[in-house]
Design an enzyme around this catalytic site. Structure first.
Site, PDB file in Angstrom:
ATOM      1  N   ALA A  48       0.668  -1.291   0.072  1.00 40.61           N
ATOM      2  CA  ALA A  48      -0.296  -0.476   0.187  1.00 40.61           C
ATOM      3  C   ALA A  48       0.682   1.162  -0.066  1.00 40.61           C
ATOM      4  O   ALA A  48       0.396   2.523  -1.028  1.00 40.61           O
ATOM      5  CB  ALA A  48      -1.015  -0.029   1.639  1.00 40.61           C
ATOM      6  N   ARG A  68      -6.289  -1.295  -1.197  1.00 41.01           N
ATOM      7  CA  ARG A  68      -5.482  -0.131  -0.938  1.00 41.01           C
ATOM      8  C   ARG A  68      -3.653  -0.130  -2.109  1.00 41.01           C
ATOM      9  O   ARG A  68      -3.306   0.594  -1.543  1.00 41.01           O
ATOM     10  CB  ARG A  68      -4.621   0.257   0.689  1.00 41.01           C
ATOM     11  CG  ARG A  68      -3.559  -1.571   0.783  1.00 41.01           C
ATOM     12  CD  ARG A  68      -3.860  -2.448   1.845  1.00 41.01           C
ATOM     13  NE  ARG A  68      -3.471  -3.322   1.765  1.00 41.01           N
ATOM     14  CZ  ARG A  68      -3.743  -4.265   1.860  1.00 41.01           C
ATOM     15  NH1 ARG A  68      -5.725  -4.277   1.559  1.00 41.01           N
ATOM     16  NH2 ARG A  68      -3.017  -6.056   2.142  1.00 41.01           N
ATOM     17  N   VAL A  73      13.978  -9.195   1.301  1.00 43.50           N
ATOM     18  CA  VAL A  73      15.280  -8.391   1.788  1.00 43.50           C
ATOM     19  C   VAL A  73      15.546  -9.044   2.905  1.00 43.50           C
ATOM     20  O   VAL A  73      14.638  -9.261   4.400  1.00 43.50           O
ATOM     21  CB  VAL A  73      14.612  -6.369   2.148  1.00 43.50           C
ATOM     22  CG1 VAL A  73      15.852  -5.958   2.545  1.00 43.50           C
ATOM     23  CG2 VAL A  73      14.244  -5.568   0.884  1.00 43.50           C
ATOM     24  N   ASP A 122       6.383  -4.198   5.357  1.00 46.19           N
ATOM     25  CA  ASP A 122       4.947  -4.103   6.369  1.00 46.19           C
ATOM     26  C   ASP A 122       5.536  -4.609   7.514  1.00 46.19           C
ATOM     27  O   ASP A 122       4.247  -5.501   7.891  1.00 46.19           O
ATOM     28  CB  ASP A 122       4.037  -5.025   5.693  1.00 46.19           C
ATOM     29  CG  ASP A 122       4.044  -6.509   4.721  1.00 46.19           C
ATOM     30  OD1 ASP A 122       5.708  -6.994   5.742  1.00 46.19           O
ATOM     31  OD2 ASP A 122       3.711  -6.710   4.963  1.00 46.19           O
ATOM     32  N   CYS A 125      16.747   5.039  18.022  1.00 42.51           N
ATOM     33  CA  CYS A 125      16.742   6.087  19.655  1.00 42.51           C
ATOM     34  C   CYS A 125      15.808   5.926  20.036  1.00 42.51           C
ATOM     35  O   CYS A 125      15.429   6.450  21.248  1.00 42.51           O
ATOM     36  CB  CYS A 125      17.202   7.302  18.162  1.00 42.51           C
ATOM     37  SG  CYS A 125      18.452   8.103  18.048  1.00 42.51           S
ATOM     38  N   CYS A 135      -2.226  -5.968   9.340  1.00 43.33           N
ATOM     39  CA  CYS A 135      -2.852  -5.182   9.051  1.00 43.33           C
ATOM     40  C   CYS A 135      -3.709  -6.630   8.316  1.00 43.33           C
ATOM     41  O   CYS A 135      -5.202  -5.960   8.723  1.00 43.33           O
ATOM     42  CB  CYS A 135      -2.112  -5.155   7.243  1.00 43.33           C
ATOM     43  SG  CYS A 135      -2.164  -3.500   7.718  1.00 43.33           S
TER      44      CYS A 135
HETATM   45 ZN   LIG Z   1      19.574   5.486  16.671  1.00 44.30          ZN
END
Ligand SMILES: [Zn+2]
Length: 340
Positions: free
Chosen positions: A37, A69, A108, A128, A172, A186
């Site tokens: 999406a 979507r 990936v 996602d 962070c 989803c």
């Molecule tokens: Zn950081």
């Protein structure tokens, strides 16, 4: 003087972009990681804006329920059983034939992420799942590449631009990944199609600004709820003790090879990735498998229906087993029909 018939005329007259900005866009490169999406809106807007080189990476095959979507696809793409990266690349070439477009049907992983981003100016998050985002964060902080986080669930969404060396990274403020199953997905929470369209539009706006060289005033995490109409922006500080950008630990990039089976969240599917590099002859395989069940082969991937399961087999041996979340059931089917 801008010619009105120039395809980018409306951007050239826009003072924020102008002809100088347009040239920067034409010379820029952007990777869209994940073409669901978020990714389908990102890829399309980038192509129409004239970003010169666009790489789309996605591991999945289109399903009918994506059309609600994932606005770059249509029913013909679903009927053809196309991988999303391929269907998106074909569509983008029709939208803008003057730019360079690359569609990669790939998962990936820690093994390939650095190569996927190495020659790109910036990276847009269209994934996602949290794991892949942390992997993108590690690779981008390591190689000092800007990336733009985006996430959507239900009627809500979030986005933040990460500029390594300058601002905070995603670890962070979310130092660790949440335990599996602790967040809605989803598939369990649903998704309102305007939420990803809005988040992706904001991500692309930030991408265009980065390419043109607009400097960020502060680093904010934007959260929005399309249904209630609430938009909230929180300033995020860089944490000097951050495991990633503070201490330089790339835990996700350095992770042991991802297990060769992955349950695809809420999809009733298991993905199997062979540990060694293989090139299958899908022609031969489709002849063999047609003795056992229903086979369709579109030149890009093979779909094999056997009883209540469907195997989607890619040329590199990666296989999605649909109809189960049980990894052992998936492995058994894989070794039975593809061998090990
Ligand atoms: Zn950081």
């Amino acid at each position: 003087m801008t010619h009105v018939n120039d395809r980018y005329a409306r951007q050239r007259v826009l003072p924020e972009i102008g002809s100088k900005g347009q040239e920067l866009l034409l010379n820029a490169s952007t990777a869209v990681i994940g073409c669901g999406a978020l990714g389908s809106v990102q890829a399309q807007l980038l192509a129409r804006a004239g970003v010169g080189r666009i790489r789309i990476v996605d591991r999945d095959v289109l399903e009918e329920n994506n059309l609600q979507r994932q606005v770059i696809f249509d029913e013909e793409d679903v009927a053809a059983g196309l991988p999303k990266a391929e269907a998106a690349a074909r569509k983008l070439k029709k939208i803008n034939s003057s730019i360079e477009i690359e569609g990669l049907v790939e998962d990936v992983t820690p093994r390939n992420i650095e190569g996927l981003i190495a020659d790109m100016d910036l990276i847009l998050d269209g994934t996602d799942n949290i794991e892949t985002r942390y992997l993108i964060n590690d690779a981008c902080v390591k190689h000092t590449k800007p990336w733009i986080y985006g996430g959507v669930i239900g009627t809500t969404g979030m986005t933040m631009t990460v500029l390594p060396d300058e601002g905070p990274c995603i670890r962070c403020f979310f130092p660790e990944t949440p335990p599996p199953g602790s967040l809605p997905t989803c598939d369990t929470a649903g998704v309102l199609n305007t939420a990803p369209a809005t988040v992706a539009s904001i991500q692309v706006t930030e991408a265009l600004k980065l390419i043109i060289g607009v400097e960020a005033e502060d680093y904010t995490l934007l959260t929005l709820d399309l249904w209630t109409g609430s938009y909230r922006s929180v300033v995020v500080q860089k944490d000097k003790n951050c495991p990633c950008c503070g201490q330089g630990r790339f835990d996700f990039l350095g992770a042991e090879e991802v297990s060769w089976t992955t349950t695809l969240c809420g999809r009733n599917s298991v993905q199997i990735s062979p540990s060694r590099v293989t090139v299958l002859s899908l022609d031969d395989l489709s002849r063999r498998l047609s003795q056992a069940g229903k086979v369709s082969y579109n030149g890009l991937l093979l779909q094999f229906q056997i009883n209540d399961h469907e195997l989607i087999i890619f040329p590199n041996g990666r296989t999605i087993v649909k109809g189960t979340t049980d990894e052992s059931v998936a492995k058994t089917l894989y070794s039975k029909y593809l061998g090990n």
